[in-house]
Scaffold this active site. Sequence first.
Site, PDB file in Angstrom:
ATOM      1  N   SER A   1      42.820   1.306 -14.716  1.00 53.07           N
ATOM      2  CA  SER A   1      44.276   1.438 -14.662  1.00 53.07           C
ATOM      3  C   SER A   1      44.849   0.154 -14.083  1.00 53.07           C
ATOM      4  CB  SER A   1      44.688   2.650 -13.805  1.00 53.07           C
ATOM      5  OG  SER A   1      46.098   2.657 -13.605  1.00 53.07           O
ATOM      6  N   GLU A   2      45.262  -0.751 -14.958  1.00 54.15           N
ATOM      7  CA  GLU A   2      45.817  -2.015 -14.486  1.00 54.15           C
ATOM      8  C   GLU A   2      47.082  -1.782 -13.680  1.00 54.15           C
ATOM      9  OE1 GLU A   2      42.884  -2.686 -17.401  1.00 54.15           O
ATOM     10  OE2 GLU A   2      44.724  -1.516 -17.623  1.00 54.15           O
TER      11      GLU A   2
ATOM     12  N   ALA B   1      43.146 -11.113 -19.363  1.00 61.04           N
ATOM     13  CA  ALA B   1      44.599 -11.255 -19.261  1.00 61.04           C
ATOM     14  C   ALA B   1      45.321 -10.360 -20.261  1.00 61.04           C
ATOM     15  CB  ALA B   1      45.006 -12.709 -19.484  1.00 61.04           C
TER      16      ALA B   1
ATOM     17  N   HIS C   1      41.182  -9.850 -26.364  1.00 61.99           N
ATOM     18  CA  HIS C   1      40.423 -10.455 -25.280  1.00 61.99           C
ATOM     19  C   HIS C   1      40.607 -11.967 -25.228  1.00 61.99           C
ATOM     20  CE1 HIS C   1      38.339  -6.671 -26.223  1.00 61.99           C
ATOM     21  NE2 HIS C   1      37.931  -6.652 -24.964  1.00 61.99           N
TER      22      HIS C   1
END
Length: 338
Positions: free
Chosen positions: A59-60, A84, A129
């Site tokens: 969970s960013e 990122a 990615h």
Amino acid sequence: MARMTMIEAIRSALDVSMGRDDNVVVYGEDVGYFGGVFRCTHGLQQKYGVNRCFDAPISELGIVGTAIGMAAYGLRPCVEIQFADYMYPAYDQIVSEAARLRYRSAGDFTCPMVIRMPTGGGIFGGQTHSQSPEALFTHVSGLKTVVPSNPRDAKGLLISAIEDPDPVIFLEPKRLYNGPFDGHHDRPVTPWSKHELGEVEEGHYTIPLGKAAIRREGSAVTIVTYGTMVHVAQAAVEETGIDAEIIDLRTLLPLDLDAIVASVSKTGRCIVLHEATLTSGFGAELAALVQQHCFYHLEAPIMRVTGWDTPYPHAQEWDYFPGPARLGRALRDIMEAR
């Protein structure tokens, strides 16, 4: 001095910071027991315990949200977003909370936190990615944005970021993790064409945020760049023989505008180079600043050499990257322009 890859330099920065300050905590997806998908945190949990280096749920938003609370409480969290590309669920927390906490509290609270993110392509990671989202952070007041190009800078800049009283976005170019790739190739010979270790000081040292580095002095044209593209610029200059000055920004915000202005005022020409897409990329801001501050010194239009304005093209990854051939054409064109 020790010879390190960027991964080892980042790990050393975290180790030094955690050893000096008990308030530094490190966490994110798989960064604890496993040591991170790129192994940047390998061994830190064993050394400092599960209360200071630990795994977070996938969970960013939760990772960044809890880090903001820790920072406001007095800790110094350094969290990792695994790629990122995964930061978008956390973007509201970064922009609406972390970046504004000092201002909305009239200085009663600060947010001394670092968000580390592997950025850019080159590892065949595909569209989810491989993104370079630095412009999304440089647009936000209250954030600092850092992009190192070599192991020594990565360590010194990361320690400075951890010790900074405000939130810092720390973007780590994945193509440089295991050593600079061979910048002379527009195609990879292997995923890592050349493994070169950087000379890195052991122990604690800092590199100030907001201070660019001149990687090559020259008189004909200025190349303003950062991260992986520093090595592309060096390769293109070697191949073309053009006497270019290469500025490695290191920190996008705060920006070392004085270094850019001094160089372009000397050379009269400027190329801005970055891996991210052209439209609204950080290069647009750089070009505008050069035009504003160096107009009467310019002998040719400012040029930008960047990635394509497309979603990240997995199958054409190495065509998407600005390589030495594409930059070399730009160098020859700008030298012929009047």
